[in-house]
Structures are given as structure tokens and as C-alpha cells.
Design a protein around this motif. Structure first.
Motif, PDB file in Angstrom:
ATOM      1  N   LEU A  55       0.829  -1.209   0.000  1.00  0.00           N
ATOM      2  CA  LEU A  55       0.000   0.000   0.000  1.00  0.00           C
ATOM      3  C   LEU A  55       0.864   1.261   0.000  1.00  0.00           C
ATOM      4  CD1 LEU A  55      -2.518  -1.137   2.776  1.00  0.00           C
ATOM      5  CD2 LEU A  55      -2.729  -1.462   0.303  1.00  0.00           C
ATOM      6  N   LEU A  56       0.267   2.362  -0.428  1.00  0.00           N
ATOM      7  CA  LEU A  56       0.892   3.667  -0.290  1.00  0.00           C
ATOM      8  C   LEU A  56       0.999   4.011   1.195  1.00  0.00           C
ATOM      9  CD1 LEU A  56      -0.993   5.636  -3.092  1.00  0.00           C
ATOM     10  CD2 LEU A  56       1.438   5.053  -3.095  1.00  0.00           C
ATOM     11  N   PRO A  57       2.033   4.712   1.639  1.00  0.00           N
ATOM     12  CA  PRO A  57       3.138   5.273   0.850  1.00  0.00           C
ATOM     13  C   PRO A  57       4.328   4.328   0.711  1.00  0.00           C
ATOM     14  CG  PRO A  57       3.313   6.047   3.093  1.00  0.00           C
ATOM     15  CD  PRO A  57       2.100   5.141   3.062  1.00  0.00           C
ATOM     16  N   PHE A  58       4.163   3.059   1.183  1.00  0.00           N
ATOM     17  CA  PHE A  58       5.312   2.149   1.215  1.00  0.00           C
ATOM     18  C   PHE A  58       5.586   1.484  -0.131  1.00  0.00           C
ATOM     19  CE2 PHE A  58       3.284   1.822   5.541  1.00  0.00           C
ATOM     20  CZ  PHE A  58       4.123   2.763   6.118  1.00  0.00           C
ATOM     21  N   CYS A  59       4.592   1.487  -1.003  1.00  0.00           N
ATOM     22  CA  CYS A  59       4.761   0.846  -2.310  1.00  0.00           C
ATOM     23  C   CYS A  59       4.132   1.734  -3.392  1.00  0.00           C
ATOM     24  CB  CYS A  59       4.107  -0.537  -2.305  1.00  0.00           C
ATOM     25  SG  CYS A  59       4.294  -1.454  -3.833  1.00  0.00           S
TER      26      CYS A  59
END
Length: 533
Positions: A379-383
Motif C-alpha cells: 500500500l501507499l506510501p510504502f509501495c
């Protein structure tokens, strides 16, 4: 600060003396010039925060580590403890916080492993001896049970019996009472006092300061790898000991005042409802036998009971790690009993703190930063565009390290390099992220020092005030009573009662935990807040 200095024992020589013990891991000094004396027949407590160096020091004594400097003396004679076998030969037995057992073997096989040279083992006779010994020490267990099938608490009993079976003269106990009821703790302490009276020497590592004060003759406190104080327990208080440990005043009172959110009428809604829930254990035997409850927003429902009475299966079933064989699990009006764990993670705001942080809560070879995003790495913001965003992941880790006081230099450190308490903080930081609606807290403070325990409890109470529904499962009766609004007492896979926490007594809950109903019938399972349906 007042403390009672150690006074000379009648014995001319201490049984154990450590002189200048130092142990380094790279640039990190885990033990820094440790000096310690313990008299023959003494029960000596070792206290300290998570990461203070207690476990490292005991691993040196038990032969798992070699010190970089310093000398160990037993009965006045210098000794070199080069391996666990040498430690056993020297009469040193240790029950580790993370167990040293072979899961594939039975209880009796684990206990006798490495103790004899005979070609043929009479396991049946040894099992009878172990069963008699376990009964004598109040640590009931099935000698033929497979250790891998046993709950964490029962495995700890195996470790205690293993050391006693080897007739250790120096017994090192790391958090040994975590799985016992108050009456069982009293019985166990009686056993330890008898062992001490027969000139066994005991090192007692515990975060339960009341236990230290009631059981131990003396206490040594470590902080950041150094001895900061040694004193007799007579005349000492737990406030003094806690301040020695963490270097500041610790408040022991849990403040459960309702916040603005908890007072809102919208928080009267049922978040979790279980109806006639049946769940099997790993051996496909019935572990939960028709459990029903309602848990509302802004409420902490504590589950009290001796470890191994269905708590693990209850938590796993709600989290989706094992499926129910019968009954319903309704979360916000939707029956999720047959949903997979992946479905629950993706679609529900659910936080789960498992009882075993190393096996279930963390990927031990991953960094702190990566463990913190295990549930959100897609998921955002990690991917972004299927690529991990290192900057966002690092920022998240740094914020969690600060917020949860995780003792680490950076988020790049592997979690297997952290102390057990700091590993638990990583789990908490991840599971409390994202404002979950339901939090399953399974032994959330197991192995944590007083400072970290205080922080975890405040964090969960803040979640309660925010409106989260919390299922708080612990074998620590005082903790359950302090944290909970209501308390469900579990015995052999059933709730014997659900009580109002303010009205319940230790004696009443203790009887229920042992399977005995109190003379006065407790609050019925369906309370006044549960009559809407």
C-alpha cells in the motif's frame, strides 16, 4: 533514594561470584564490568529494563556465551564455562525466556535429553518419575505430550521441570511465574524456598516487583549493561526498585478514565460478537466449546485464565489463523468466521498482538523497518508501482522507534538483534498503526519491564478512549483486573462467567480460573449491556 545495603551472609564464601564480567557484540557492550555475589541458599533477584543485559549475563553463566573479560567463581574457585554441557556439569540450570526445547519430541524426551549414557531408555519409568515430580512441584503436565503441540505456558513448565530433573545447584529462572495462577505462584514459591533451604542457590529474573520483594533475599539491578545497585529486599519498595531500573519515577496505577470518545453514544455499538464458537487446537481436539460474548467500541474485555485453556485458539480464530468448526464471529455486523487471515488483513481494521512474538509476530531476519510494514507493504506510501519506497519505509520506522521507545540505532537493524521486550514493541507499533477498530492483545506485556509495560498499557488505554474495542488476554490476573472494563474467566475452553471488573475480586476470579464456581453466583454471561438482540 533509600535502599538497604547488602549485608554479609553467614557463609564465609558466596556460592557465585562474578568479577568484571564484560561482553561485547561488535561496538555494543551488553555487559560492562559486572560484579555480583550470591550466597549459598540465597534467592537473588536480577532486575533491569529490556536490553539491560540480564539475559546476556545469564547466557554467559549457562555456557551459551563466553565473556570477553572477567572471571566466574563457584564456591570460591575460578571456573571456565565453555558450553552448556560444562554449565550442567557445574550444577547450573537455566530456564530461558525463549525456550530451549525440541518441538518434535515428547515432554519426557525433552526432559531426559542429554542426561544419560544408557543404550536403552526406559521412557515409561522416566515418565512416571517426571509425572510424580511435576505433581510434587505443582506443575501438572502430560509426560507423553508432544512439546510442539503445547501452549507457550505449558512449554515453560517443561523447562522448569527439565532444570529440576537435572538437580541443578544453581537455578536460573527467567520469568518463571508468567503462566501460573496466584495459588500456583504461592505453591511454586514454597518449592523455591525449600530448595534454597537445602542449599540450592537461585537467581530469579522477573519484572513482577511484588514477587521479587516477597520471595527474594537480595536484588541486583542492571541498567544499560552496568550494575546500578545491589540491596537486600527487606525495607525496599517496588517504587524504589522501579526507579533504579528505569532511572525515573514509575506510576503503577492504571488510569482508566473514559476520554471524550469513550463517552460518546456512538460507542455503544457492538464491534465483535461471538456466538456458540467452537474451535479445535493443533491436534484437532476441542479447545473452545461454545464461547459467546459481545465486545463494544471503547471497551476492554479482559480474558483471565491459566495458560492453555483455549486463549490461543480464541485469539487465532478471531484473527483468522484457524477456522471455527461451529458458531459465528461477527465483526461490525458481518460474519467473518470463514474468512481467511488475508481477507481480514485486507478488508478489516484489525490489530493482532500474538502471544509468541518470535514465531508469529515477526520475521526475525527482517529489519525493524520491514517488520513494521508486513501488513501494508503493498500500500501507499510504502509501495508505488510495485516498488518499495525506501524513504517512506525508513521514515515510518524512525517514527515508530521514537514513539514506542524501541532501543535501536536505526530501522535497518534486524529484529533478531533486539531484546525480547524491544521485539514486542515492534509488534505493538505495527498492530496499533492505522487506528484499528478491534485489537486482540494476547499477552501484550509478557516479558516487558515496568517502564515498557506502563507505556503499552497507556497506548492501549488511548486506543480504548479513541473508540477501539480491545480483547485483552493475559495470564497476569492483576493486569487483567486493572486494564479491563469486564472480565471473562476461561476454563477448559468455556467462559465460566463474565464479570464487572470493578466488582470482581481476586479470590472470586482465582476460584473460577481453577474451575471452581464461587459460592455467590457471578454475573451471568449476558450482562445488562448485552440484551439488545
Amino acid at each position: 533514594m533509600h535502599s538497604s545495603p547488602l549485608t554479609p551472609h553467614s557463609s564465609p564464601l558466596p556460592y557465585l561470584r562474578l568479577e568484571g564480567i564484560t561482553k561485547r557484540f561488535g561496538t555494543f557492550t551488553a555487559n560492562d564490568q559486572i560484579n555480583l555475589e550470591i550466597q549459598t541458599g540465597g534467592i537473588h533477584a536480577l532486575l533491569g529494563e529490556n536490553g539491560a543485559g540480564k539475559t546476556t549475563l545469564m547466557n554467559i553463566l549457562s555456557g551459551l556465551y563466553r565473556p570477553d573479560a572477567g572471571q566466574i567463581y563457584l564456591n570460591g574457585q575460578p571456573v571456565e564455562i565453555t558450553s552448556p554441557n560444562v554449565a550442567i556439569q557445574q550444577g547450573i540450570g537455566m530456564i530461558h525466556q525463549h525456550f530451549m526445547l525440541v518441538p518434535q519430541l515428547s515432554v519426557v524426551e525433552n526432559i531426559v535429553l542429554g542426561t544419560g549414557t544408557a543404550l536403552r531408555l526406559n521412557l515409561r519409568q522416566k515418565a512416571q518419575d517426571i509425572a510424580a515430580m511435576s505433581e510434587r512441584y505443582g506443575l501438572a503436565i502430560d509426560p507423553f505430550a508432544r512439546v510442539g503441540d503445547l501452549p507457550v505456558g505449558t512449554q515453560q513448565r517443561v523447562e522448569i521441570l527439565k532444570a529440576l530433573y537435572r538437580q541443578a545447584k544453581l537455578l536460573i529462572l527467567d520469568e518463571p511465574t508468567a503462566v501460573l495462577t496466584p495459588p500456583e505462584v504461592n505453591t511454586f514459591f514454597h518449592v523455591l524456598r525449600e530448595l534454597a533451604a537445602k542449599n540450592h542457590t537461585i537467581i530469579f529474573i522477573s519484572h513482577k516487583l511484588e514477587e521479587v520483594l516477597s520471595l527474594c533475599d537480595a536484588v541486583t539491578v542492571l541498567r544499560r549493561g552496568k550494575v546500578v545497585g545491589s540491596m537486600t529486599t527487606k525495607g525496599s519498595t517496588r517504587q524504589e526498585l522501579a526507579q533504579f531500573m528505569v532511572g525515573r519515577e514509575v506510576l503503577f496505577q492504571v488510569d482508566k478514565e473514559a476520554g471524550d470518545a469513550a463517552q460518546s453514544e456512538t460507542l455503544d455499538r457492538v464491534v465483535l460478537e461471538l456466538q456458540n464458537l467452537h474451535v479445535n487446537d493443533d491436534r484437532q481436539l476441542a479447545a473452545l466449546k461454545g464461547v459467546s460474548l459481545q465486545l463494544r467500541a471503547g471497551e476492554i474485555l479482559g480474558v483471565a485464565g491459566v495458560d492453555g485453556n483455549g486463549q490461543r485458539e480464541l485469539a487465532d480464530a478471531i484473527a483468522g489463523l484457524r477456522l471455527a468448526t461451529q458458531g459465528t464471529i461477527t465483526l461490525n455486523g458481518t460474519n467473518i468466521a470463514q474468512w481467511t487471515a488475508q481477507q481480514r488483513v485486507k478488508q478489516l481494521k484489525l490489530g493482532y498482538i500474538p502471544e509468541d512474538r518470535q514465531k508469529m509476530g515477526l520475521v526475525m531476519r527482517f529489519s525493524i523497518a520491514r517488520n513494521l510494514i508486513l501488513k501494508a507493504f503493498q500500500l501507499l506510501p510504502f509501495c508505488r508501482h510495485w516498488l518499495l519506497q525506501r524513504s517512506a519505509i525508513a521514515t515510518n520506522a524512525n517514527e515508530a522507534i521514537q514513539a514506542f521507545d524501541i532501543r535501536a540505532t536505526s530501522g535497518n537493524l534486524q529484529v533478531n538483534q533486539l531484546s525480547g521486550g524491544n521485539q514486542q514493541k515492534v509488534v505493538l507499533a505495527r498492530e496499533l498503526a492505522g487506528e484499528p477498530e478491534l485489537i486482540i492483545a494476547m499477552q501484550p506485556t509478557r516479558g516487558l519491564d515496568v517502564g515498557a509495560t506502563e507505556y503499552v498499557q497507556k497506548a492501549l488505554l488511548a486506543e480504548r478512549s479513541r473508540g477501539a474495542a480491545i480483547l485483552y488476554i493475559s495470564t497476569e490476573l492483576e493486569e487483567v483486573m486493572a486494564m479491563s472494563d469486564r472480565i471473562a474467566v476461561i476454563y477448559e475452553g468455556q467462559f465460566l462467567a463474565i464479570l464487572d471488573a470493578e466488582a470482581a475480586t481476586v479470590e472470586q476470579i482465582g476460584l473460577l480460573m481453577a474451575g471452581e464456581r464461587s459460592p455467590v453466583q457471578p454475573t451471568p454471561l449476558t450482562t445488562s449491556t448485552e440484551v439488545d438482540h
